[in-house]
Motif scaffolding. Structure first.
Motif, PDB file in Angstrom:
ATOM      1  N   GLY A   1      44.387  39.212  59.591  1.00 16.88           N
ATOM      2  CA  GLY A   1      44.764  39.158  58.605  1.00 16.88           C
ATOM      3  C   GLY A   1      43.103  39.979  57.139  1.00 16.88           C
ATOM      4  O   GLY A   1      42.048  40.283  57.671  1.00 16.88           O
ATOM      5  N   PHE A   2      42.626  38.885  56.408  1.00 16.31           N
ATOM      6  CA  PHE A   2      41.793  39.765  55.461  1.00 16.31           C
ATOM      7  C   PHE A   2      41.810  38.581  54.826  1.00 16.31           C
ATOM      8  O   PHE A   2      42.420  37.405  54.602  1.00 16.31           O
ATOM      9  N   THR A   3      40.808  38.719  54.051  1.00 14.36           N
ATOM     10  CA  THR A   3      39.900  37.312  52.889  1.00 14.36           C
ATOM     11  C   THR A   3      39.669  37.577  51.299  1.00 14.36           C
ATOM     12  O   THR A   3      39.048  39.026  51.584  1.00 14.36           O
ATOM     13  N   PRO A   4      39.452  37.427  50.043  1.00 14.06           N
ATOM     14  CA  PRO A   4      39.516  38.549  48.702  1.00 14.06           C
ATOM     15  C   PRO A   4      37.301  38.046  48.867  1.00 14.06           C
ATOM     16  O   PRO A   4      37.417  37.270  49.175  1.00 14.06           O
ATOM     17  N   ILE A   5      37.350  39.711  48.635  1.00 16.16           N
ATOM     18  CA  ILE A   5      35.438  39.066  47.967  1.00 16.16           C
ATOM     19  C   ILE A   5      35.690  38.043  47.245  1.00 16.16           C
ATOM     20  O   ILE A   5      36.808  37.538  45.991  1.00 16.16           O
ATOM     21  N   ASP A   6      34.351  36.967  47.085  1.00 17.14           N
ATOM     22  CA  ASP A   6      34.344  36.444  45.579  1.00 17.14           C
ATOM     23  C   ASP A   6      33.539  37.521  44.917  1.00 17.14           C
ATOM     24  O   ASP A   6      32.639  37.803  43.935  1.00 17.14           O
ATOM     25  N   PRO A   7      34.730  37.097  43.930  1.00 12.61           N
ATOM     26  CA  PRO A   7      34.073  37.722  42.491  1.00 12.61           C
ATOM     27  C   PRO A   7      32.849  37.573  41.592  1.00 12.61           C
ATOM     28  O   PRO A   7      32.376  38.443  40.759  1.00 12.61           O
ATOM     29  N   SER A   8      32.028  36.128  42.356  1.00 11.62           N
ATOM     30  CA  SER A   8      31.456  36.356  41.252  1.00 11.62           C
ATOM     31  C   SER A   8      30.101  36.772  41.757  1.00 11.62           C
ATOM     32  O   SER A   8      29.108  36.777  40.750  1.00 11.62           O
ATOM     33  N   ILE A   9      29.620  37.823  42.908  1.00  8.86           N
ATOM     34  CA  ILE A   9      28.576  38.421  43.040  1.00  8.86           C
ATOM     35  C   ILE A   9      28.707  39.558  42.084  1.00  8.86           C
ATOM     36  O   ILE A   9      27.488  40.170  41.802  1.00  8.86           O
ATOM     37  N   ILE A  10      29.597  39.903  41.585  1.00  9.86           N
ATOM     38  CA  ILE A  10      29.656  40.829  40.507  1.00  9.86           C
ATOM     39  C   ILE A  10      29.370  39.790  38.164  1.00  9.86           C
ATOM     40  O   ILE A  10      30.682  39.617  38.265  1.00  9.86           O
ATOM     41  N   GLU A  11      28.268  39.292  38.538  1.00 11.85           N
ATOM     42  CA  GLU A  11      27.701  38.644  37.547  1.00 11.85           C
ATOM     43  C   GLU A  11      28.406  39.051  36.262  1.00 11.85           C
ATOM     44  O   GLU A  11      28.062  38.307  35.773  1.00 11.85           O
ATOM     45  N   GLU A  12      28.150  40.299  35.883  1.00 13.56           N
ATOM     46  CA  GLU A  12      28.867  40.690  35.006  1.00 13.56           C
ATOM     47  C   GLU A  12      30.566  39.709  34.417  1.00 13.56           C
ATOM     48  O   GLU A  12      30.818  40.781  33.071  1.00 13.56           O
ATOM     49  N   TYR A  13      31.072  39.495  36.057  1.00 18.89           N
ATOM     50  CA  TYR A  13      32.717  39.430  35.035  1.00 18.89           C
ATOM     51  C   TYR A  13      32.637  38.123  34.743  1.00 18.89           C
ATOM     52  O   TYR A  13      34.271  37.777  34.411  1.00 18.89           O
ATOM     53  N   ASN A  14      31.958  37.084  35.592  1.00 16.28           N
ATOM     54  CA  ASN A  14      31.349  36.137  34.918  1.00 16.28           C
ATOM     55  C   ASN A  14      32.873  35.359  35.133  1.00 16.28           C
ATOM     56  O   ASN A  14      33.602  34.190  34.456  1.00 16.28           O
ATOM     57  N   TYR A  15      32.954  35.491  36.196  1.00 17.02           N
ATOM     58  CA  TYR A  15      34.189  34.912  36.962  1.00 17.02           C
ATOM     59  C   TYR A  15      33.944  33.040  36.936  1.00 17.02           C
ATOM     60  O   TYR A  15      35.370  32.613  36.511  1.00 17.02           O
ATOM     61  N   ALA A  16      33.262  32.565  37.125  1.00 18.83           N
ATOM     62  CA  ALA A  16      33.403  31.091  37.124  1.00 18.83           C
ATOM     63  C   ALA A  16      32.974  30.500  35.548  1.00 18.83           C
ATOM     64  O   ALA A  16      32.704  29.497  35.572  1.00 18.83           O
ATOM     65  N   ARG A  17      32.596  30.987  34.848  1.00 13.82           N
ATOM     66  CA  ARG A  17      32.219  30.949  33.128  1.00 13.82           C
ATOM     67  C   ARG A  17      33.592  30.795  32.716  1.00 13.82           C
ATOM     68  O   ARG A  17      33.283  29.956  31.349  1.00 13.82           O
ATOM     69  N   HIS A  18      34.936  30.815  33.303  1.00 16.76           N
ATOM     70  CA  HIS A  18      36.089  31.288  32.577  1.00 16.76           C
ATOM     71  C   HIS A  18      37.183  30.805  32.838  1.00 16.76           C
ATOM     72  O   HIS A  18      37.096  31.430  33.864  1.00 16.76           O
ATOM     73  N   PRO A  19      38.148  29.471  33.006  1.00 19.39           N
ATOM     74  CA  PRO A  19      38.972  29.582  33.567  1.00 19.39           C
ATOM     75  C   PRO A  19      40.026  30.920  33.553  1.00 19.39           C
ATOM     76  O   PRO A  19      41.011  30.126  33.674  1.00 19.39           O
ATOM     77  N   ASP A  20      40.135  31.497  32.436  1.00 22.93           N
ATOM     78  CA  ASP A  20      40.990  32.570  32.062  1.00 22.93           C
ATOM     79  C   ASP A  20      40.258  33.071  33.066  1.00 22.93           C
ATOM     80  O   ASP A  20      41.277  34.669  32.657  1.00 22.93           O
ATOM     81  N   ILE A  21      39.572  34.066  33.936  1.00 28.02           N
ATOM     82  CA  ILE A  21      39.383  35.420  34.006  1.00 28.02           C
ATOM     83  C   ILE A  21      39.577  34.645  36.016  1.00 28.02           C
ATOM     84  O   ILE A  21      39.115  34.102  36.305  1.00 28.02           O
ATOM     85  N   ILE A  22      41.229  34.786  36.219  1.00 26.55           N
ATOM     86  CA  ILE A  22      41.075  34.432  37.482  1.00 26.55           C
ATOM     87  C   ILE A  22      41.259  36.409  38.532  1.00 26.55           C
ATOM     88  O   ILE A  22      41.089  37.089  37.698  1.00 26.55           O
TER      89      ILE A  22
END
Length: 756
Positions: free
Chosen positions: A314-335
């Motif tokens: 199968g697969f594993t999704p990429i960690d969106p944190s590497i796209i810093e401008e999307y601030n994935y880890a900074r807000h709980p409603d960015i999922i």
């Protein structure tokens, strides 16, 4: 060479070869060579007409050996050898010379491509003159299959095979179902994922011919095709799967919530203890009426023998944190889209309800596509194929749950290929999903709690900004963790994207370069459920066909001990696979344990060991023929690295026509005698390219290189060793070009001195 009649057959390949290589000129050159009885050119040698011509010439007694100049031997060698056997000659007396992937497709100068091809064919004829008829080694197959991965592909493959073969299914998680069991609905029909998959999961668990190991990974693989010896490593669950009745008493008594079902419908339907939470009070063990709780459970190694292996990891999704401008880890409603699915699926912790971090229903939702996909700088170059479609499904689910919601999908290009998919896209538009073409520049958390998206609308040619209360990132899909390690254990190459490399993307899409290993689903690259199931069925059919024969022919190109052997035992000591042993003061070969690495031949002080059909005489003759057309670089290359050169050809990656590949079972068959001979007959340089990841060989490679460098220094010509795995074809091309340039410069300098 007395009495030998070699037929040389050249393929135009519909212009793939003949547009760059003058095959008629090659036929004219070789037709006058000693031992060549026929030199023939065909439009498509692999066609029935092309094979028929060779077959009729053999049956008429016109030829008894065959040299083919066509595409890579990795594609059609076995097909042609089967034809040769039917026609009445030993199949080992047929060889394919690669003048497509490693000649016509990589050299723009037609004159140079033709010159190189002439040398390659001449070298093949020279080598053919001393090849021997060999009989294959027959080996019984173990009628058992290992399936690695318990997602939809692994489950399907296991069930398809289980009525005919014993199947061992291993899954690294505590439950089977993979990513599919974590989905809510499936596109384009909005079927319930659990309703589709659960019956199959239960059937796997209950099938008498399937042994299921969860929390288990492949620790090591030994043996070879048809009889793999696999060590499985099972991590402790602390609850016996076969005994547990899922009554729930243990969970009721646990003061730390350390014991639970992974989720309500999990298969196996058994509890598991999280030891990070457990205080080992023992209450769960005391209340378990059937004694299923095993607090002393520990890691366990399980040894299994299997004839074939199916990779469905199968697969594993990429960690969106590497796209810093999307601030994935900074807000709980960015999922992520995965987290969106988990809210609504059987694994839900929100009561199968979509909600924001404050528990309320989102009113304005943005879906951001290609997060880490089609990104040539920071993430993956490739398209993840399913994101356009599942985002449309998720957008429609939002509107089903909240008809007043405002839902927007931000995309680069909308890709809706496949049956019913374009209609699905139009339906999403009809129900009110907004589609905005353009990349999202950034997602910024606001003090108000909202999320600001800045984006470019490429259709309107405007820079836009809007506020949402939930942002769903659709991440690129990577190979699952451990794919590279498993591939290395099985001797299977991965592509530059990290996914398992097919034997041939079009005509052998579920086979791998290891004859007994197959692959399916997202292990081969991103795809949807339909394609994953189709590939799993295909892989199961291939495995059944493979094991159904009951036996397999192993290549007879193994070491031969000659009379010159004095019984010193060095070859026995140096064999990394224990394939040689001493009997009556003479080394004896166990052929099934041998992988023809050639170390025994290279270390023998009496030169009393040779690899059948890769003898010193044959390798020397081949180099002589290749260099008959002028100076070149002889590149001795093993099968894994050879595949990298083929991939370079498929990608039309150009490199110097001075490069002349000589495939060997391993670079360790080489000694100073062979390399010196190449120098003496015009090689401007020699390269050793190794692609195997087998440490038994690679650990010796630098020593081999040092010895050869020292033993050939009298020629004052460059020699180089490099390790290039199959996926590293770009690295290989750069290496070849740099080395060829050095060789050409050195040769020009030497020629200039002579003229002076």
């Amino acid at each position: 060479m007395s009495g030998q009649k070699t037929g040389v057959y050249l393929c135009r390949c519909g212009g793939n070869i003949s547009d760059a290589v003058d095959v008629e000129a090659i036929a004219e050159k070789v037709s006058g060579m000693d031992g060549v009885a026929i030199a023939n050119v065909q439009d498509y040698l692999c066609s029935s007409a092309g094979q028929g011509k060779i077959k009729s010439d053999i049956e008429a007694g016109m030829i008894d050996r065959v040299v083919i100049g066509s595409c890579s031997p990795k594609l059609h060698l076995e097909t042609f050898r089967a034809m040769a056997k039917m026609a009445g000659i030993n199949p080992m007396l047929l060889e394919i010379t690669n003048i497509r992937e490693q000649c016509s497709w990589v050299h723009e100068d037609c004159d140079e491509a033709t010159r190189k091809a002439k040398g390659l064919i001449t070298g093949a004829v020279f080598r053919m003159n001393s090849l021997e008829s060999l009989e294959p080694i027959i080996k019984d197959l173990e009628d058992r299959v290992l399936v690695v991965g318990g997602g939809i592909s692994g489950i399907t493959a296991a069930l398809e095979m289980a009525n005919e073969h014993e199947v061992i299914l291993v899954e690294s998680k505590a439950y089977i179902g993979g990513h599919m069991i974590g989905l809510s609905k499936t596109f384009p029909t909005f079927d319930c994922s659990q309703c589709t998959l659960m019956p199959k999961m239960v059937e796997v668990f209950n099938h008498p011919n399937i042994t299921l190991y969860t929390q288990t990974e492949v620790a090591s693989v030994d043996g070879n095709v048809g009889d793999f010896r696999v060590t499985l490593r099972r991590m402790p669950r602390y609850v016996d799967v076969d005994t547990c009745t899922s009554c729930g008493r243990c969970a009721q008594e646990c003061p730390e919530d350390a014991i639970a079902l992974p989720f309500a419908q999990a298969i196996p339907q058994a509890y598991i203890i999280d030891m990070e939470k457990c205080v080992e009070c023992g209450l769960c063990e005391k209340v378990c009426a059937v004694g299923a709780v095993k607090l002393d459970d520990s890691e366990e190694d399980i040894e299994v023998n299997v004839g074939a292996i199916t990779i469905a990891t199968g697969f594993t999704p990429i960690d969106p944190s590497i796209i810093e401008e999307y601030n994935y880890a900074r807000h709980p409603d960015i999922i992520t889209a995965i987290e969106f699915e988990e809210m609504l699926s059987a694994m839900s912790r929100t009561g199968m309800r979509l909600q924001k971090s404050d528990g309320t229903m989102p009113q304005k939702v943005a879906f951001v596509l290609c997060v880490g996909s089609r990104d040539f700088n920071r993430a993956n170059k490739y398209c993840s194929k399913v994101c356009c479609l599942y985002s449309q499904k998720q957008a429609q689910l939002v509107l089903k749950m909240n008809k007043d919601a405002d839902v927007s999908v931000f995309y680069i290009d909308m890709r809706a290929a496949g049956r019913r998919m374009e209609e699905f896209y139009h339906h999403a538009q009809e129900v009110g999903v907004n589609f905005i073409r353009g990349r999202v520049a950034e997602v910024n958390p606001l003090d108000s709690g909202g999320l600001q998206l800045r984006y470019e609308d490429t259709l309107l040619g405007e820079i836009g900004s809007d506020e949402f209360d939930m942002v769903v990132l659709c991440p690129s899909l990577n190979p699952s963790a451990g794919t590279q390690q498993l591939a290395d254990q099985l001797g299977v190459p991965v592509g530059s994207d990290g996914f398992i490399e097919e034997k041939h993307v079009k005509i052998d899409p579920v086979n791998t370069l290891n004859q007994g290993v197959f692959a399916a689903g997202c292990a081969l690259g991103p795809k949807d459920i339909h394609d994953s199931v189709t590939e799993a069925m295909s892989a199961a059919l291939k495995v059944s066909g493979f094991l159904g024969k009951g036996m397999i022919s192993i290549s007879p190109e193994k070491p031969v001990i000659k009379d010159a052997c004095d019984g010193c035992g060095i070859c026995v000591k140096e064999c990394p696979y224990g394939a040689l042993s001493m009997e009556n003061k003479k080394p004896v070969l166990e052929a099934l344990s041998c992988n023809a690495c050639g170390i025994c031949a290279a270390v023998c002080p009496q030169e009393a060991v040779e690899i059948a059909n890769y003898t010193r005489k044959q390798l020397k003759a081949q180099a002589e023929g290749i260099l008959d057309v002028g100076m070149g670089v002889i590149v001795y290359i093993d099968p894994a690295a050879y595949a990298a050169a083929d991939i370079a050809g498929v990608n039309r990656s150009p490199y110097s026509p001075l490069i002349r590949f000589v495939q060997v079972p391993s670079i360790h068959v080489l000694d100073a005698d062979i390399v010196n001979h190449a120098y003496e007959h015009g090689a401007g340089g020699v390269m050793l390219i190794e692609g195997t990841t087998d440490e038994a060989l690679t650990s010796r490679s630098k020593d081999l290189y040092s010895k050869l460098k020292k033993a050939t220094k009298e020629h004052k010509k460059p020699i180089r060793y490099s390790h290039i795995e199959t996926a590293q074809y770009e690295k290989l091309m750069n290496l070849l070009n740099v080395f060829a340039e050095q060789v050409a410069a050195k040769a020009a300098k030497k020629a200039g001195k002579k003229e002076a």
